[in-house]
Write a protein that holds these residues in place. Structure first.
Motif, PDB file in Angstrom:
ATOM      1  N   TYR A 186      50.833  84.342  25.119  1.00 13.95           N
ATOM      2  CA  TYR A 186      50.677  83.815  26.502  1.00 13.95           C
ATOM      3  C   TYR A 186      49.426  83.709  27.091  1.00 13.95           C
ATOM      4  O   TYR A 186      49.000  82.644  27.361  1.00 13.95           O
ATOM      5  N   THR A 240      47.279  81.075  24.484  1.00 15.64           N
ATOM      6  CA  THR A 240      47.493  79.665  24.736  1.00 15.64           C
ATOM      7  C   THR A 240      46.961  79.317  25.917  1.00 15.64           C
ATOM      8  O   THR A 240      46.440  78.011  26.057  1.00 15.64           O
ATOM      9  N   HIS A 241      47.051  79.935  27.277  1.00 19.17           N
ATOM     10  CA  HIS A 241      46.554  79.520  28.416  1.00 19.17           C
ATOM     11  C   HIS A 241      44.998  79.079  28.096  1.00 19.17           C
ATOM     12  O   HIS A 241      44.208  78.467  28.692  1.00 19.17           O
ATOM     13  N   LEU A 260      56.927  75.002  27.383  1.00 23.64           N
ATOM     14  CA  LEU A 260      55.804  74.514  26.387  1.00 23.64           C
ATOM     15  C   LEU A 260      56.295  73.397  25.492  1.00 23.64           C
ATOM     16  O   LEU A 260      55.245  72.713  25.274  1.00 23.64           O
ATOM     17  N   SER A 279      55.988  70.337  27.450  1.00 21.38           N
ATOM     18  CA  SER A 279      54.800  69.745  28.133  1.00 21.38           C
ATOM     19  C   SER A 279      54.076  68.757  27.670  1.00 21.38           C
ATOM     20  O   SER A 279      53.976  68.549  26.366  1.00 21.38           O
ATOM     21  N   ASP A 339      50.903  74.245  21.864  1.00 17.52           N
ATOM     22  CA  ASP A 339      52.128  74.479  22.757  1.00 17.52           C
ATOM     23  C   ASP A 339      53.540  74.473  22.176  1.00 17.52           C
ATOM     24  O   ASP A 339      54.391  75.221  22.491  1.00 17.52           O
ATOM     25  N   GLY A 376      55.688  77.575  22.151  1.00 18.85           N
ATOM     26  CA  GLY A 376      56.963  77.471  22.697  1.00 18.85           C
ATOM     27  C   GLY A 376      57.962  77.715  21.910  1.00 18.85           C
ATOM     28  O   GLY A 376      59.217  78.617  22.271  1.00 18.85           O
TER      29      GLY A 376
END
Length: 217
Positions: free
Chosen positions: A26, A29-30, A90, A93, A195, A199
């Motif tokens: 998490y 990824t961000h 995700l 997105s 993503d 995901g």
């Protein structure tokens, strides 16, 4: 606690937090998608979620959760559903929604809704995972001597120390991922695939959590 045992506790905690899992995924990824600030906020959300489990475990709530089939099942399915939800978000997105820009020597995230949503998504991803509560119940008591009078307080202090050390490891993950994203043009062009992979993995984590049995059985 003897100095050697305390150092062992710290070292074990750091190594555990260096191991990739849903939390690290998490954060990374961000950070890759939206910059260091977003990754650090994600790390703070994860850390805040851990505080809930630490306090609950110190008060004995997590032990009750582990023993109660109904409570465990409710939280397990809520956590699994939330992980799957994050994974679907995700997967669906649009890469064009996000941009990483340079500002005052760093990267910042630009997205409507912004950092608050990242924080609370990380918070709930952690809070709704009963495996985190069970981890603290299994790991921390090993370092509490039987002769300690106030075991709940000892548990709380060790849990807070674990979470403090975990925060710096998670912030390191965020900074490292953001540094890589700023220096790898090909990586930035392929972030939409990140993503998709993230995901898929979050959905997998959710399914795995849904299939987890209550350890009291």
């Amino acid at each position: 606690m003897a100095t050697g045992q305390l150092l062992l506790f710290i070292a074990a905690g750091v190594l555990l937090n260096l191991t990739p899992g849903p939390d690290v995924l998490y954060i990374v990824t961000h950070a890759l998608r939206r910059g260091a600030r977003a990754g650090m906020v994600a790390a703070l959300g994860i850390t805040a979620g851990c505080f809930v489990h630490i306090i609950a475990a110190a008060l004995g709530v997590s032990a009750l959760l582990a023993a109660s089939a109904t409570a465990f099942t409710v939280l397990k399915w809520a956590g699994a559903a939330y992980l799957v939800y994050v994974g679907i978000r995700l997967l669906t997105s649009q890469g064009a929604e996000f941009a990483i820009t340079s500002e005052a020597g760093g990267a910042r995230a630009t997205k409507a809704g912004g950092l608050k949503g990242i924080f609370f998504q990380g918070f709930w991803t952690n809070v709704l995972n009963p495996k985190v509560a069970l981890f603290f119940l299994a790991f921390v008591p090993q370092f509490i001597a039987p002769s300690v009078d106030n075991k709940p307080l000892a548990f709380l202090l060790l849990g807070l120390l674990f979470n403090f050390n975990a925060l710096w490891v998670n912030l390191g993950w965020a900074l490292a991922a953001a540094w890589l994203a700023r220096r790898a043009g090909a990586l930035q062009r392929g972030l939409c695939w990140l993503d998709r992979v993230a995901g898929t993995m979050f959905i997998g984590f959710g399914i795995k959590l849904a299939l987890t049995d209550n350890p009291s059985h």
